[in-house]
Design an enzyme around this catalytic site. Structure first.
Site, PDB file in Angstrom:
ATOM      1  N   HIS A 102       0.952  -1.121  -0.103  1.00  0.00           N
ATOM      2  CA  HIS A 102       0.012   0.035  -0.116  1.00  0.00           C
ATOM      3  C   HIS A 102       0.610   1.246   0.030  1.00  0.00           C
ATOM      4  O   HIS A 102       1.982   1.216   0.385  1.00  0.00           O
ATOM      5  CB  HIS A 102      -0.954   0.053   1.350  1.00  0.00           C
ATOM      6  CG  HIS A 102      -0.145  -0.134   2.528  1.00  0.00           C
ATOM      7  ND1 HIS A 102       0.243  -1.265   3.136  1.00  0.00           N
ATOM      8  CD2 HIS A 102       0.178   0.743   3.410  1.00  0.00           C
ATOM      9  CE1 HIS A 102       0.802  -0.827   4.306  1.00  0.00           C
ATOM     10  NE2 HIS A 102       0.802   0.261   4.417  1.00  0.00           N
ATOM     11  N   HIS A 104       0.846   5.450   1.282  1.00  0.00           N
ATOM     12  CA  HIS A 104       0.095   6.267   1.928  1.00  0.00           C
ATOM     13  C   HIS A 104      -0.039   7.589   1.309  1.00  0.00           C
ATOM     14  O   HIS A 104       0.842   7.982   0.684  1.00  0.00           O
ATOM     15  CB  HIS A 104       0.697   6.666   3.319  1.00  0.00           C
ATOM     16  CG  HIS A 104       0.728   5.484   4.196  1.00  0.00           C
ATOM     17  ND1 HIS A 104      -0.030   5.678   5.610  1.00  0.00           N
ATOM     18  CD2 HIS A 104       1.672   4.477   4.440  1.00  0.00           C
ATOM     19  CE1 HIS A 104       0.264   4.509   6.154  1.00  0.00           C
ATOM     20  NE2 HIS A 104       1.217   3.696   5.347  1.00  0.00           N
TER      21      HIS A 104
HETATM   22  P1  AMP Z   1       1.859   0.785   7.379  1.00  0.00           P
HETATM   23  O1  AMP Z   1       2.196   0.849   8.710  1.00  0.00           O
HETATM   24  O2  AMP Z   1       2.797   1.462   6.381  1.00  0.00           O
HETATM   25  O3  AMP Z   1       1.956  -0.608   7.211  1.00  0.00           O
HETATM   26  O4  AMP Z   1       0.486   1.391   7.247  1.00  0.00           O
HETATM   27  C1  AMP Z   1      -0.790   0.626   7.578  1.00  0.00           C
HETATM   28  C2  AMP Z   1      -1.868   1.568   7.826  1.00  0.00           C
HETATM   29  O5  AMP Z   1      -2.690   0.854   7.693  1.00  0.00           O
HETATM   30  C3  AMP Z   1      -1.659   2.111   9.339  1.00  0.00           C
HETATM   31  O6  AMP Z   1      -1.476   3.850   8.939  1.00  0.00           O
HETATM   32  C4  AMP Z   1      -2.886   1.822   9.722  1.00  0.00           C
HETATM   33  O7  AMP Z   1      -3.623   3.180  10.463  1.00  0.00           O
HETATM   34  C5  AMP Z   1      -3.816   1.583   8.362  1.00  0.00           C
HETATM   35  N1  AMP Z   1      -4.982   0.623   8.992  1.00  0.00           N
HETATM   36  C6  AMP Z   1      -4.898  -0.558   9.572  1.00  0.00           C
HETATM   37  N2  AMP Z   1      -5.933  -1.140   9.502  1.00  0.00           N
HETATM   38  C7  AMP Z   1      -6.919  -0.457   9.055  1.00  0.00           C
HETATM   39  C8  AMP Z   1      -8.174  -0.536   8.639  1.00  0.00           C
HETATM   40  N3  AMP Z   1      -8.994  -1.504   9.012  1.00  0.00           N
HETATM   41  N4  AMP Z   1      -8.887   0.308   7.835  1.00  0.00           N
HETATM   42  C9  AMP Z   1      -8.194   1.535   7.373  1.00  0.00           C
HETATM   43  N5  AMP Z   1      -6.649   1.530   7.692  1.00  0.00           N
HETATM   44  C10 AMP Z   1      -6.059   0.671   8.500  1.00  0.00           C
END
Ligand code: AMP
Length: 140
Positions: A102, A104
């Site tokens: 993903h 951001h």
């Molecule tokens: P990363 O730490 O770069 O892997 O980012 C993962 C992101 O996913 C974090 O910013 C979380 O806040 C987000 N996240 C985790 N679970 C969910 C969810 N169910 N819906 C939306 N965002 C999520």
């Protein structure tokens, strides 16, 4: 399509858990991050389960990039941030918490307190040049 039954983003793709969807096509999905760094923080993901950049087929990365360009423009048009970061983490040392590829999209304001910025310090030009040579050789 590759999926991991334990992956939270795979569950979002399947609709098994809810999300604030922004955009979707066959290859990609964009939705709001529920722990936003700033208002408008959202994520663009590849729909199939690929844990990180190195597992992701480059053609799918291109699809993510096309969706990202649309989503980032919509965020800009709606929120008029003063800046915007694209962030992408691979591996725990890079603070990746969800191992499903993903990117951001993080709207930024001047002095918003987000601790993403670092102070540039001049590097060792000889070492930089040597590393460039080694990496270039691997790109081919
Ligand atoms: P990363 O730490 O770069 O892997 O980012 C993962 C992101 O996913 C974090 O910013 C979380 O806040 C987000 N996240 C985790 N679970 C969910 C969810 N169910 N819906 C939306 N965002 C999520």
């Amino acid at each position: 399509m590759k999926r991991d039954p334990d992956c939270i983003f795979c569950k979002i793709v399947e609709g098994a858990i809810p999300s604030f969807k922004l955009f979707e096509n066959d290859a990609t999905l964009a939705f709001m991050d529920i722990n936003p760094l700033n208002d408008g923080h959202c994520l663009v993901i590849a729909k199939p389960h690929h844990p990180d950049l190195f597992d992701l087929p480059p053609a799918l990365l291109a699809e993510v990039a096309l969706s990202l360009a649309r989503v980032a423009r919509a965020v800009r048009d709606e929120l008029a941030p003063e800046g915007l970061n694209l962030l992408q983490a691979n591996g725990r040392a890079a603070a990746q918490s969800v191992p499903h590829f993903h990117i951001h999209v993080v709207p930024r304001r001047m002095n918003d307190g987000a601790s993403l910025n670092w102070t540039p310090r001049p590097g060792d030009m000889k070492a930089i040049g040597q590393l460039a040579e080694r990496i270039r050789a691997r790109i081919g």
